[in-house]
Design a protein around this motif. Structure first.
Motif, PDB file in Angstrom:
ATOM      1  N   LEU A 249       0.812  -1.217   0.000  1.00 44.90           N
ATOM      2  CA  LEU A 249       0.000   0.000   0.000  1.00 44.90           C
ATOM      3  C   LEU A 249       0.849   1.273   0.000  1.00 44.90           C
ATOM      4  O   LEU A 249       0.561   2.225  -0.705  1.00 44.90           O
ATOM      5  CB  LEU A 249      -0.940  -0.006   1.203  1.00 44.90           C
ATOM      6  CG  LEU A 249      -1.848   1.205   1.370  1.00 44.90           C
ATOM      7  CD1 LEU A 249      -2.808   1.304   0.186  1.00 44.90           C
ATOM      8  CD2 LEU A 249      -2.622   1.100   2.666  1.00 44.90           C
ATOM      9  N   PHE A 250       1.896   1.289   0.770  1.00 46.47           N
ATOM     10  CA  PHE A 250       2.668   2.513   0.943  1.00 46.47           C
ATOM     11  C   PHE A 250       3.952   2.553   0.123  1.00 46.47           C
ATOM     12  O   PHE A 250       4.650   3.547   0.123  1.00 46.47           O
ATOM     13  CB  PHE A 250       3.032   2.698   2.417  1.00 46.47           C
ATOM     14  CG  PHE A 250       1.823   2.764   3.309  1.00 46.47           C
ATOM     15  CD1 PHE A 250       0.900   3.770   3.167  1.00 46.47           C
ATOM     16  CD2 PHE A 250       1.630   1.819   4.289  1.00 46.47           C
ATOM     17  CE1 PHE A 250      -0.215   3.844   3.978  1.00 46.47           C
ATOM     18  CE2 PHE A 250       0.525   1.884   5.118  1.00 46.47           C
ATOM     19  CZ  PHE A 250      -0.405   2.890   4.963  1.00 46.47           C
TER      20      PHE A 250
ATOM     21  N   ASP B 287      15.517   6.007  12.200  1.00 47.23           N
ATOM     22  CA  ASP B 287      16.346   5.166  13.068  1.00 47.23           C
ATOM     23  C   ASP B 287      17.792   5.647  13.071  1.00 47.23           C
ATOM     24  O   ASP B 287      18.432   5.727  14.116  1.00 47.23           O
ATOM     25  CB  ASP B 287      16.294   3.700  12.620  1.00 47.23           C
ATOM     26  CG  ASP B 287      14.969   3.045  12.912  1.00 47.23           C
ATOM     27  OD1 ASP B 287      14.190   3.583  13.734  1.00 47.23           O
ATOM     28  OD2 ASP B 287      14.695   1.984  12.313  1.00 47.23           O
ATOM     29  N   TYR B 288      18.301   5.986  11.877  1.00 45.66           N
ATOM     30  CA  TYR B 288      19.666   6.494  11.758  1.00 45.66           C
ATOM     31  C   TYR B 288      19.818   7.812  12.517  1.00 45.66           C
ATOM     32  O   TYR B 288      20.768   8.000  13.278  1.00 45.66           O
ATOM     33  CB  TYR B 288      20.012   6.689  10.277  1.00 45.66           C
ATOM     34  CG  TYR B 288      21.236   7.536  10.046  1.00 45.66           C
ATOM     35  CD1 TYR B 288      22.505   7.010  10.249  1.00 45.66           C
ATOM     36  CD2 TYR B 288      21.131   8.856   9.621  1.00 45.66           C
ATOM     37  CE1 TYR B 288      23.634   7.791  10.041  1.00 45.66           C
ATOM     38  CE2 TYR B 288      22.247   9.627   9.409  1.00 45.66           C
ATOM     39  CZ  TYR B 288      23.494   9.090   9.623  1.00 45.66           C
ATOM     40  OH  TYR B 288      24.610   9.856   9.421  1.00 45.66           O
ATOM     41  N   ALA B 289      18.874   8.739  12.332  1.00 45.07           N
ATOM     42  CA  ALA B 289      18.953  10.039  13.003  1.00 45.07           C
ATOM     43  C   ALA B 289      18.854   9.884  14.517  1.00 45.07           C
ATOM     44  O   ALA B 289      19.535  10.593  15.266  1.00 45.07           O
ATOM     45  CB  ALA B 289      17.850  10.969  12.491  1.00 45.07           C
ATOM     46  N   THR B 290      18.037   8.944  14.980  1.00 40.08           N
ATOM     47  CA  THR B 290      17.915   8.697  16.417  1.00 40.08           C
ATOM     48  C   THR B 290      19.203   8.131  16.982  1.00 40.08           C
ATOM     49  O   THR B 290      19.669   8.557  18.045  1.00 40.08           O
ATOM     50  CB  THR B 290      16.745   7.727  16.690  1.00 40.08           C
ATOM     51  OG1 THR B 290      15.545   8.300  16.174  1.00 40.08           O
ATOM     52  CG2 THR B 290      16.577   7.457  18.164  1.00 40.08           C
ATOM     53  N   ALA B 291      19.812   7.191  16.274  1.00 39.21           N
ATOM     54  CA  ALA B 291      21.088   6.621  16.734  1.00 39.21           C
ATOM     55  C   ALA B 291      22.179   7.684  16.736  1.00 39.21           C
ATOM     56  O   ALA B 291      23.003   7.736  17.660  1.00 39.21           O
ATOM     57  CB  ALA B 291      21.489   5.451  15.845  1.00 39.21           C
ATOM     58  N   LYS B 292      22.193   8.538  15.721  1.00 36.47           N
ATOM     59  CA  LYS B 292      23.193   9.605  15.666  1.00 36.47           C
ATOM     60  C   LYS B 292      22.998  10.578  16.818  1.00 36.47           C
ATOM     61  O   LYS B 292      23.960  10.996  17.456  1.00 36.47           O
ATOM     62  CB  LYS B 292      23.114  10.328  14.323  1.00 36.47           C
ATOM     63  CG  LYS B 292      24.222  11.339  14.130  1.00 36.47           C
ATOM     64  CD  LYS B 292      24.569  11.484  12.693  1.00 36.47           C
ATOM     65  CE  LYS B 292      25.686  12.460  12.476  1.00 36.47           C
ATOM     66  NZ  LYS B 292      26.990  11.866  12.613  1.00 36.47           N
TER      67      LYS B 292
ATOM     68  N   GLN C  80       9.189   2.796   4.567  1.00 33.20           N
ATOM     69  CA  GLN C  80      10.311   2.003   5.063  1.00 33.20           C
ATOM     70  C   GLN C  80      11.602   2.823   5.030  1.00 33.20           C
ATOM     71  O   GLN C  80      12.397   2.776   5.968  1.00 33.20           O
ATOM     72  CB  GLN C  80      10.483   0.735   4.238  1.00 33.20           C
ATOM     73  CG  GLN C  80       9.357  -0.250   4.387  1.00 33.20           C
ATOM     74  CD  GLN C  80       9.470  -1.396   3.400  1.00 33.20           C
ATOM     75  OE1 GLN C  80      10.197  -1.315   2.424  1.00 33.20           O
ATOM     76  NE2 GLN C  80       8.732  -2.460   3.668  1.00 33.20           N
ATOM     77  N   THR C  81      11.795   3.568   3.962  1.00 32.05           N
ATOM     78  CA  THR C  81      12.990   4.402   3.845  1.00 32.05           C
ATOM     79  C   THR C  81      12.983   5.506   4.891  1.00 32.05           C
ATOM     80  O   THR C  81      14.003   5.769   5.538  1.00 32.05           O
ATOM     81  CB  THR C  81      13.071   5.016   2.435  1.00 32.05           C
ATOM     82  OG1 THR C  81      13.064   3.965   1.471  1.00 32.05           O
ATOM     83  CG2 THR C  81      14.322   5.856   2.273  1.00 32.05           C
TER      84      THR C  81
END
Length: 132
Positions: free
Chosen positions: A3-4, A16-21, A9-10
């Motif tokens: 559907l999306f 997730d990357y920005a949160t880990a950084k 997902q991207t």
């Protein structure tokens, strides 16, 4: 049917990357005066290059051939420790000015991702309401 598409997902992976950084930068700032603490960084470029070289589509003509998939990858980033420099006499290598500028840059990036996700949901909401 997806559907999306891959957009969500991207965007989720990017968040997730920005949160880990952000978590890594915060740890570096919190440990700016800790003796022998080595600054950490979240890298994406090396992982991207590795994924591009390992995610080839290949036809397997024999069951014993190795598959070409990257399904084992859990994250699109990795955390590395910088052990090559030393800014303080106590063995610490956290550059507080660099960390603060990276934090500001990461916050702008994160906010841009959140705005993009909100835009996607607004578009879906408009479609559901019939264009109103």
């Amino acid at each position: 049917m997806d559907l999306f598409g891959r957009t969500f997902q991207t965007l989720e992976s990017s968040l997730d990357y920005a949160t880990a950084k952000n978590r890594t930068i915060s740890n570096n700032i919190a440990n700016a005066d800790t003796p022998n603490y080595k600054a950490k960084d979240v890298v994406f470029k090396n992982v991207l290059n590795d994924a591009l070289t390992s995610s080839l589509e290949a036809k397997r003509t024999n069951a014993r051939h190795l598959p070409f998939d990257n399904s084992g990858l859990q994250h699109s980033y990795k955390i590395v420790t910088n052990k090559t420099t030393m800014y303080n006499h106590n063995g610490n290598n956290v550059d507080i000015d660099k960390e603060m500028s990276e934090l500001a840059k990461n916050q702008i990036y994160y906010q841009g991702l959140v705005d993009r996700i909100n835009g996607k949901f607004s578009s879906l909401q408009m479609v559901i309401r019939g264009g109103r």
